[in-house]
Design an enzyme around this catalytic site. Structure first.
Site, PDB file in Angstrom:
ATOM      1  N   ASP A  97     -25.399  16.721   1.014  1.00  0.00           N
ATOM      2  CA  ASP A  97     -25.146  16.636  -0.431  1.00  0.00           C
ATOM      3  C   ASP A  97     -26.177  17.516  -1.134  1.00  0.00           C
ATOM      4  OD1 ASP A  97     -24.340  15.674  -3.089  1.00  0.00           O
ATOM      5  OD2 ASP A  97     -23.414  14.021  -1.988  1.00  0.00           O
TER       6      ASP A  97
ATOM      7  N   HIS B  44     -20.855  19.505  -4.404  1.00  0.00           N
ATOM      8  CA  HIS B  44     -21.980  18.725  -3.876  1.00  0.00           C
ATOM      9  C   HIS B  44     -22.621  19.463  -2.702  1.00  0.00           C
ATOM     10  CE1 HIS B  44     -22.023  15.081  -6.269  1.00  0.00           C
ATOM     11  NE2 HIS B  44     -20.717  15.030  -6.224  1.00  0.00           N
TER      12      HIS B  44
ATOM     13  N   GLU C 163     -15.632  15.579  -6.829  1.00  0.00           N
ATOM     14  CA  GLU C 163     -16.439  16.056  -7.958  1.00  0.00           C
ATOM     15  C   GLU C 163     -16.839  17.535  -7.867  1.00  0.00           C
ATOM     16  OE1 GLU C 163     -18.661  12.066  -9.466  1.00  0.00           O
ATOM     17  OE2 GLU C 163     -19.640  13.065  -7.803  1.00  0.00           O
TER      18      GLU C 163
ATOM     19  N   TYR D  67     -18.783  -0.295  -4.593  1.00  0.00           N
ATOM     20  CA  TYR D  67     -19.964   0.554  -4.760  1.00  0.00           C
ATOM     21  C   TYR D  67     -21.203  -0.331  -4.796  1.00  0.00           C
ATOM     22  CZ  TYR D  67     -18.083   5.220  -4.854  1.00  0.00           C
ATOM     23  OH  TYR D  67     -17.543   6.417  -4.474  1.00  0.00           O
TER      24      TYR D  67
END
Ligand code: ACM
Ligand code: ZN
Length: 755
Positions: free
Chosen positions: A179, A254, A319, A410
């Site tokens: 990441d 990412h 994302e 999460y």
């Protein structure tokens, strides 16, 4: 004892008369003398070592006092299922049709044993009750994820994490290896990934969102990576516990850490230091117009595929900030050459190209639900994290789905009062909420349900700096998830689960696994009873066995205050205070709620714009339940709108005299929550034409770091009306001076008071 304290709860468990004494056992006997039987035998031997050094032998008929282990592929037991009998021939039998089943049978046996054994201490009591258990899981995919990029966790902890997964009879470890904030896997062809991309300046003493910029000449000292030997060791360790490891290599976004070593693979082609604070928008991403990127990725994936024997390779896909592609000539040329419509189709093209490579290696591609955008790769498995929607859409199209919506899965989110919890990234997902999770959405047909393989808990580690904190975040929420996945959603009550959990937590303590005490909050729930009886108030907590005491005069509850035993009515504006009392002492904090009596309480609200599911407050009655929120956006009393205006109509039921309307809003700018710029009210008797609009403008200025509950007060109304429309204008995007400049702005509202 009338129930066995096992989590996840078995399909069938019958307690029988009598018991066995672990101290009297003579051997562990293997029915078929197979390697897999032997593997579980060694775990068993080690567990019981403090009591007795048991030899591992071949099974012999008519022998007593042994624990017999059997894997028989012809047995009718389900794959992953087992049968456990305590008391047979003065010993125990664990039978299964697979190695995994036998291992789970052992895990159940372990939970029946005294907890001191976890610490290799001789227990005081060595008796265990006779019983017969037959068991198997509902879902085949029972996963836990760990992000090792935001913070690095060494191999010792990775093995502990696998032990945690194993105790819960879960079977997947999703290892998020790359990441923006660090590359963690050794790749022989690209040594700079671990020489450069694995290291960053150390900002562990600063909250993630406030990391200060890198200073000139500052050394990158924080980080680390796993060698390929270490990774093989982990995979082996997991396999011996029936756990599959899924590696994740992020793309196309990412990935800014890669550009610390190989800047030529990004759109701008510029060096980017591995930045502790870089999060969003991704500083740069892989250039989809550059063929070298695919060569690089295939070379990396080739080594990853050689290392990981499991069927799945996770390629991220979430994302990815498309503005980089919009501004890149090479990416634009690719769009043209490949006749793609836009950047979302370019993302889809990218993922399909990678999929082709992965399929050529006989592996399956997994990605986050963004891989749906622009068209899903044919064979892809989807991890649905932005709610359940992506999962539903994928299942309907015949794709395998793993559910992990932020709402329930999460585990980097808060699980208790944010004001008294270690800082987390946001959200609010309590133990009880996780326990209420159902991975199979109601609107899927029976046909499509089979594509939901299961679910997984995700632990992103921006706010997880240490192994102890990682355990604290997931324990016991993963315990709740493990029961949902193994025993079935909604099959058992939270209260019953919570009782059994207290026993498992004793085991965590012996293992020295940190776990969160959970929420001590007493919550208020209201329901309108009738015009004259007022509001019915219910008090609940996540600790169903503990006492709640409350007052109605604004004083602090004490051990002498009324004990809550059931719903009660309140018919005038009242200050309620309530708290949990554990062992005669106040535990946690006192909750206070003012119940406001006003003309809209309990009335029906029509939402013209829908609040976000992530911040629903108490749902459709939130704005008229007589309850206001604190200054904490995730206390459960605030409803949030992202980018949208608040726009609601309250139906007062009949024509009503109205003099004043007060709307409660939250200002919490560093959580991207702003006051509305304008609040408007208008009135109607037919809900068609609205009149006599009144409005007030709000100018809030820069108020970073402060949290305020602000009332927009519209006075001097002289109106008789049945319907009131209220709008709060969202500024839509965060202003220029804000850290999230240009990102979506929120409005949060708690109550609309009509007087
Ligand atoms: C994710 O949380 N970005 C998958
Ligand atoms: Zn590009």
């Amino acid at each position: 004892m009338n129930e066995l304290n096992i989590i996840p709860k078995p399909v069938s468990a019958v307690i029988e008369d009598g018991s066995i004494d672990l101290a009297m056992l003579k051997s562990i006997a293997l029915m078929h003398n197979s390697d897999d039987e032997k593997m579980t035998a060694v775990y068993l031997q080690k567990l019981l070592q403090p009591i007795n050094a048991l030899p591992i032998t071949n099974f012999e008929k008519n022998k007593m006092d042994q624990i017999v282990l059997s894997i028989d592929p012809k047995s009718p037991l389900q794959a992953e299922g087992y049968q456990l009998i305590i008391g047979k021939d003065n010993g125990a039998y664990i039978k299964a049709s697979t190695s995994a089943g036998l291992f789970y049978g052992f895990q159940t046996f372990r939970q029946l044993c005294p907890t001191e054994l976890e610490k290799s201490v001789i227990p005081k009591n060595t008796e265990i009750n006779n019983c017969k258990i037959i068991d198997h899981p509902i879902f085949g995919y029972r996963g836990m994820h760990l992000d090792v990029s935001r913070h690095f966790f060494d191999i010792n902890f990775i093995k502990t994490y696998i032990d945690m997964i194993a105790l819960h009879k879960m079977n997947v470890f999703h290892w998020h290896l790359t990441d923006d904030n660090g590359w963690r896997i050794q790749i022989n062809q690209y040594p700079e990934l671990t020489e450069k991309s694995a290291w960053r300046v150390d900002r562990r003493n600063e909250p993630w969102k406030e990391w200060s910029p890198i200073q000139p000449n500052e050394k990158a000292t924080y980080g680390g990576f796993y060698t390929q030997d270490e990774i093989r060791d982990v995979i082996q360790y997991a396999a011996e516990r029936s756990i599959m490891v899924i590696p994740e290599i992020e793309m196309p976004g990412h990935t800014s850490e890669v550009f610390a070593a190989y800047p030529e693979l990004s759109c701008k082609g510029e060096f980017i230091p591995v930045n502790p604070g870089s999060y969003w928008p991704n500083v740069d991403i892989f250039c989809a117009g550059n063929d070298d990127v695919f060569m690089f990725l295939e070379n990396v994936l080739e080594e990853v595929i050689d290392l990981f024997p499991g069927p799945y390779i996770h390629i991220g896909g979430d994302e990815a900030e498309k503005t980089h592609w919009e501004n890149c000539p090479k990416c634009q040329k690719r769009i043209k050459d490949e006749k793609l419509r836009d950047e979302t189709e370019l993302q889809s093209w990218f993922i399909k190209k990678i999929e082709k490579y992965i399929l050529s290696k006989n592996k399956k591609l997994v990605g986050w639900d963004e891989i749906l955008e622009g068209g899903l790769a044919k064979s892809a498995t989807v991890m649905s994290w932005r709610g359940m929607k992506g999962g539903i859409e994928s299942a309907k199209a015949g794709h395998d789905v793993i559910m992990c919506p932020t709402s329930h899965c999460y585990f980097d989110y808060y699980q208790a009062n944010p004001e008294t919890s270690p800082e987390a990234i946001g959200g609010y997902t309590t133990l009880k909420k996780v326990y209420s999770f159902d991975p199979v959405p109601l609107d899927l047909s029976k046909e499509d349900e089979k594509f939901i393989l299961g679910a997984q808990g995700n632990l992103w580690t921006e706010y997880v700096q240490t192994p102890a904190r990682a355990q604290y975040r997931v324990l016991p929420r993963m315990t709740a998830l493990s029961e949902v996945l193994w025993s079935g959603p909604g099959k058992h009550s939270y209260n019953n689960f919570y009782r059994r959990l207290s026993y498992l937590e004793k085991r965590f303590d012996q293992l020295e696994w940190s776990h969160a005490p959970g929420s001590f909050l007493v919550s208020f729930h209201t329901e309108k009873v009738s015009e004259n009886k007022g509001i019915s108030v219910q008090l609940t907590s996540e600790k169903p066995s503990e006492t709640i005491r409350f007052t109605m005069d604004g004083s602090d509850p004490t051990i002498f205050s009324s004990e809550y035993t059931g719903a009660f009515n309140v018919n005038k504006t009242t200050i309620l205070r309530a708290a949990l009392f554990i062992n005669g002492k106040l535990a946690g904090q006192i909750s206070e709620k003012k119940l406001l009596f006003h003309k809209a309480v309990g009335k029906i609200i029509d939402y013209k714009t829908q609040y976000k599911n992530k911040y629903p407050g108490s749902g459709s009655s939130n704005l008229v339940n007589g309850i206001t929120g604190s200054t904490s956006f995730n206390d459960g009393f605030w409803q949030g709108w992202e980018r949208d205006d608040l726009d609601v109509v309250i139906d007062l039921g009949s024509e009503t005299e109205i003099n004043q309307i007060i709307c409660g809003f939250l200002e919490s700018q560093n959580s991207w929550i702003f006051l509305p710029t304008e609040v408007k009210v208008s009135f109607s008797n037919n809900n068609i034409s609205y009149e006599n609009e009144k409005s007030i403008a709000i100018s809030d200025g820069e108020n970073y770091g402060n949290k305020n509950r602000v009332e927009a007060n519209i006075n001097d109304i002289e109106q008789v009306a049945r319907f009131v429309r209220i709008t709060g204008t969202n500024r839509k995007i965060c202003p220029d001076w804000h850290a999230g400049a240009g990102g979506d702005a929120w409005i949060f509202a708690d109550e609309i008071i009509v007087k």
